[in-house]
Motif scaffolding. Structure first.
Motif, mmCIF file in Angstrom:
data_model
loop_
_atom_site.group_PDB
_atom_site.id
_atom_site.type_symbol
_atom_site.label_atom_id
_atom_site.label_comp_id
_atom_site.label_asym_id
_atom_site.label_seq_id
_atom_site.Cartn_x
_atom_site.Cartn_y
_atom_site.Cartn_z
ATOM 1 N N ARG A 403 -2.112 -22.261 1.128
ATOM 2 C CA ARG A 403 -0.753 -22.791 1.331
ATOM 3 C C ARG A 403 0.305 -21.857 0.758
ATOM 4 O O ARG A 403 1.464 -22.202 0.635
ATOM 5 C CB ARG A 403 -0.631 -24.198 0.727
ATOM 6 C CG ARG A 403 -1.468 -25.180 1.515
ATOM 7 C CD ARG A 403 -1.292 -26.598 1.065
ATOM 8 N NE ARG A 403 -2.149 -27.449 1.869
ATOM 9 C CZ ARG A 403 -2.432 -28.707 1.564
ATOM 10 N NH1 ARG A 403 -1.926 -29.252 0.473
ATOM 11 N NH2 ARG A 403 -3.211 -29.413 2.344
ATOM 12 N N TRP A 437 -1.367 -38.495 7.756
ATOM 13 C CA TRP A 437 -2.690 -37.900 7.543
ATOM 14 C C TRP A 437 -2.633 -36.936 6.363
ATOM 15 O O TRP A 437 -3.458 -36.965 5.476
ATOM 16 C CB TRP A 437 -3.104 -37.193 8.834
ATOM 17 C CG TRP A 437 -4.334 -36.364 8.742
ATOM 18 C CD1 TRP A 437 -4.402 -35.011 8.577
ATOM 19 C CD2 TRP A 437 -5.694 -36.822 8.837
ATOM 20 N NE1 TRP A 437 -5.710 -34.597 8.556
ATOM 21 C CE2 TRP A 437 -6.521 -35.679 8.717
ATOM 22 C CE3 TRP A 437 -6.277 -38.073 9.002
ATOM 23 C CZ2 TRP A 437 -7.910 -35.768 8.768
ATOM 24 C CZ3 TRP A 437 -7.666 -38.149 9.052
ATOM 25 C CH2 TRP A 437 -8.463 -37.010 8.929
ATOM 26 N N THR A 513 -1.523 -25.292 13.719
ATOM 27 C CA THR A 513 -2.602 -25.958 12.984
ATOM 28 C C THR A 513 -1.918 -26.721 11.851
ATOM 29 O O THR A 513 -0.720 -26.570 11.658
ATOM 30 C CB THR A 513 -3.607 -24.934 12.411
ATOM 31 O OG1 THR A 513 -2.861 -23.924 11.738
ATOM 32 C CG2 THR A 513 -4.452 -24.332 13.493
#
Ligand code: XMP
Length: 517
Positions: A403, A437, A513
Motif C-alpha cells: 500500500r 468489503w 484492482t
C-alpha cells in the motif's frame, strides 16, 4: 477432516456459483464438500452423503466438452437436486428431453408455482403461487423423464422446477443460491431438511470439537507442533485450536514484519499472551524487513522479499526449538479448491513458503482446510477471540508494503499507519464498515505541494480506497458520503504534519484492482 457425520456433496460442473452453493448449504448448518462433476458413484458414496446437489455449468449439455455425471447417482438411493445445468443433466440421463436454447432467459424472472410440496412450502411463499427467481440458461427441459412432474414454470411457461417425489430427485432451472432469488435459501433448506432429513448440526462448536479430536489423533501423544502466525485470522485460529488440542506441546511463532496496521501487532501479541499462556514467541523483525526492502520499488519483488524473510525468520526460531515434527498451517477451503482440490498440501502463496515444509522435514497439519472464510470467522468467535478481530476486513499478507507505491521507509510506514487509522475510525464511527468489503489508506507514491498556516508543505499524497464486494474478485468503489470524505481529509491533513493532500479512488474492479500494487 472428519467433522460431521452428515454430508451433502456438491458436484461441480464449473458453474460460477458452485462454491456459493456449498457456502449456502453450510450456512444452513449442514456440512458439505465439492467434488468434480464427473466423480464416480463410488467416490461419492465413500462420503455416505445425505444428498447430492448438481451445480450449474457454463456449457450446454450438448457441448463437445460437456461434463457428465455418473448416471447411477439418479438411482433413488440418495436424494439429488440438480440446479440449472444439473437439472438438464438429470433430465437427459433419465430419458427426458432437453432442447438447445431458443428462448434464453437471464436475470430476474417471475416463477409460477404449481406444486408447493416439498420445496415451495407456504410459510415463506405466503401461500402465493408466485415468487421471483434468478435465471441464467439457454437450454431448456421440454419433456420430463418418466416419474417426474412439473413443480413450477416461469412466467414465459418454461419448465423451471421438476421433481420425482418417489425417488427424491429434483431439478431447478433457476439459481436458489444467489441473493437475487429471495426465497432461494428456503428452497435449499427444504431440500436439506425435508428431503434429505439433515439435522443441521454443523456449527462452529461442533467443528471445534471435531477438529480438536482430529488434531490429537493426527499428532499423537508425544509429538510437538509449531505454527507461524503473521497477524491474520487464519493462522491465529489455527494457533488457538492447536493450543486447545495439545497445549504444552504447541508453540506459536509470531513474526512481526512491521507491515501491519496501527496497533495490530500489539493486539495479536496481547491475544496470544493471554490465550496461549505464554507459549508463543514474539519476534520483532521490523528492522530486518525494512533493511531488506530498502531501495526496492517493484511490487512483486517486495512480495518475494517479504515471503522469503518470513520463512528465514521463522526457520531460525523453529530450528532453535529443536525436536518439532509438525507444522500447522492456516490453509482454508478456497485455497484447496483453487489449487485443484486433491489431498496435496497447499501452501498459502502470499507468504511464498513453498519450500518450507520439505526442507525442514515437517509433517503438515491444516485444521482449517475444509472451512470457508466466513466459517473461520465464526470459529474464531467460538474460540474466544474478540469479535473485532474475527470480523476484520481482508488484509494482504505483505501488509502495508503493497500500500506504499515505490520504496518503503519507516517514515512512510508511520504516515500511512496514522492515515489508515483515521480512515478506519471515521468509517466505523459512521457505521458504514459492515457495508464495505475493504476500506483503507494508501500512499500512491507521489508528493504534492500544500500550504499549512503560512508554510509551504511538500509531502506524500494520501489516497483513500473503499470498495463494496462479495468475494474480492470484482468490486465497486464505495459511494461514501461527501461529508465523511471531508471529515477524513480534514483529519488526515490536520493530524499528519507532512500531508497536505488527500484523494479518493473512484475505480471499480475491473478494470482496477483493490490494492494498488
Ligand atoms: P486485488 O488487489 O487483486 O485484491 O483486487 C483482491 C483481494 O486480495 C487481497 N490481496 C492480497 N492478499 N497477499 C494477500 O494475502 C497479497 O499479495 C495480496 N494482494 C491483494 C486484497 O487485499 C483483496 O482483498
Amino acid at each position: 477432516m472428519e467433522t460431521s457425520p452428515q454430508k451433502i456433496i456438491v458436484l461441480d460442473f464449473g458453474g460460477q456459483y458452485s462454491m456459493l452453493i456449498a457456502r449456502r448449504v453450510r450456512e444452513a448448518g449442514v456440512y458439505c464438500e465439492l467434488l468434480p462433476g464427473n466423480a464416480s458413484r463410488e467416490e461419492i458414496q465413500a462420503y455416505r452423503p445425505a444428498g447430492v446437489i448438481l451445480s450449474g455449468g457454463p456449457a450446454s449439455v450438448y457441448a463437445k466438452d460437456a461434463i457428465y455425471c455418473d448416471p447411477e447417482i439418479f438411482s433413488g438411493e440418495v436424494p439429488v437436486l440438480g440446479i440449472c445445468y444439473g437439472m438438464q443433466l438429470m433430465t437427459l440421463a433419465l430419458h427426458g428431453k432437453v432442447q438447445p436454447g431458443t428462448r434464453h432467459e437471464f436475470g430476474r424472472t417471475r416463477l409460477e408455482i404449481g406444486v408447493h410440496e416439498p420445496l415451495f412450502t407456504d410459510d415463506i411463499f405466503d401461500g402465493s403461487r408466485e415468487t421471483e427467481v434468478w435465471m441464467s440458461h439457454q437450454d431448456e427441459v421440454v419433456k420430463l423423464p418418466p416419474g417426474f412432474e412439473v413443480l413450477a414454470r416461469t412466467e414465459n411457461g418454461i419448465i423451471a422446477a421438476i421433481g420425482d417425489r418417489k425417488r427424491n430427485l429434483y431439478g431447478l432451472q433457476f439459481h436458489p443460491e444467489v441473493a437475487h432469488t429471495p426465497g432461494g435459501m428456503h428452497i435449499l433448506r427444504r431440500f436439506l431438511f425435508a428431503v434429505c432429513s439433515c439435522r443441521g448440526d454443523w456449527t462452529p462448536r461442533s467443528f471445534v470439537e471435531a477438529a480438536v479430536e482430529e488434531v490429537r489423533r493426527a499428532v499423537g501423544s508425544r509429538e510437538r507442533v509449531v505454527c507461524a502466525v503473521s497477524g491474520g485470522i487464519d493462522s491465529t485460529v489455527v494457533a488457538m485450536l492447536l493450543d486447545r488440542a495439545i497445549g504444552k506441546r504447541f508453540v506459536a511463532i509470531f513474526v512481526d514484519h512491521g507491515l501491519l496496521r496501527k496497533g495490530e501487532a500489539e493486539q495479536i501479541s496481547n491475544i496470544f499472551r493471554e490465550k496461549l499462556h505464554g507459549r508463543f514467541i514474539y519476534v520483532n523483525a521490523r528492522e530486518r524487513f525494512l533493511q531488506r526492502l530498502q531501495g526496492v520499488t517493484d511490487p512483486e519483488e517486495k512480495r518475494h522479499i517479504i515471503g522469503e524473510q518470513f520463512i528465514n525468520v521463522f526457520k531460525e526460531q523453529a530450528l532453535s526449538l529443536g525436536n518439532i515434527s509438525y507444522l500447522a498451517q492456516g490453509t482454508i477451503y478456497p485455497d484447496v479448491i483453487e489449487s485443484g482440490g486433491g489431498s496435496a498440501a497447499t501452501i498459502k502463496s502470499h507468504h511464498n513458503v513453498g519450500g518450507l515444509p520439505q526442507e525442514m522435514n515437517f509433517k503438515l497439519i491444516e485444521p482449517l482446510r475444509k472451512l470457508f472464510k466466513d466459517e473461520v470467522r465464526r470459529v474464531a468467535v467460538e474460540l474466544g477471540l474478540p469479535a473485532s478481530f474475527a470480523c476484520r476486513q481482508p488484509f494482504p499478507g505483505p501488509g502495508l508494503a503493497v500500500r506504499i507505491v515505490g520504496e518503503i521507509t519507516a517514515e512512510k510506514l508511520s504516515i500511512l499507519r496514522e492515515a489508515d487509522a483515521i480512515v478506519q475510525e471515521e468509517i466505523e464511527k459512521a457505521g458504514l464498515h459492515k457495508k464495505l468489503w475493504q476500506y483503507f489508506a494508501l500512499l500512491p507514491g507521489i508528493n504534492a505541494v500544500g500550504v499549512k498556516g503560512d508554510n509551504r508543505v511538500y509531502g506524500p499524497v494520501v489516497a483513500i480506497r473503499a470498495v463494496c464486494s462479495e468475494d474480492g474478485m470484482t468490486a465497486d468503489w464505495a459511494r461514501l458520503p461527501f461529508e465523511l470524505l471531508e471529515k477524513i481529509s480534514l483529519r488526515i491533513t490536520g493530524e499528519i504534519p507532512s500531508v497536505a493532500r488527500v484523494v479518493y479512488d473512484i475505480t471499480s474492479k475491473p478494470p482496477g484492482t483493490i490494492e494498488w500494487e
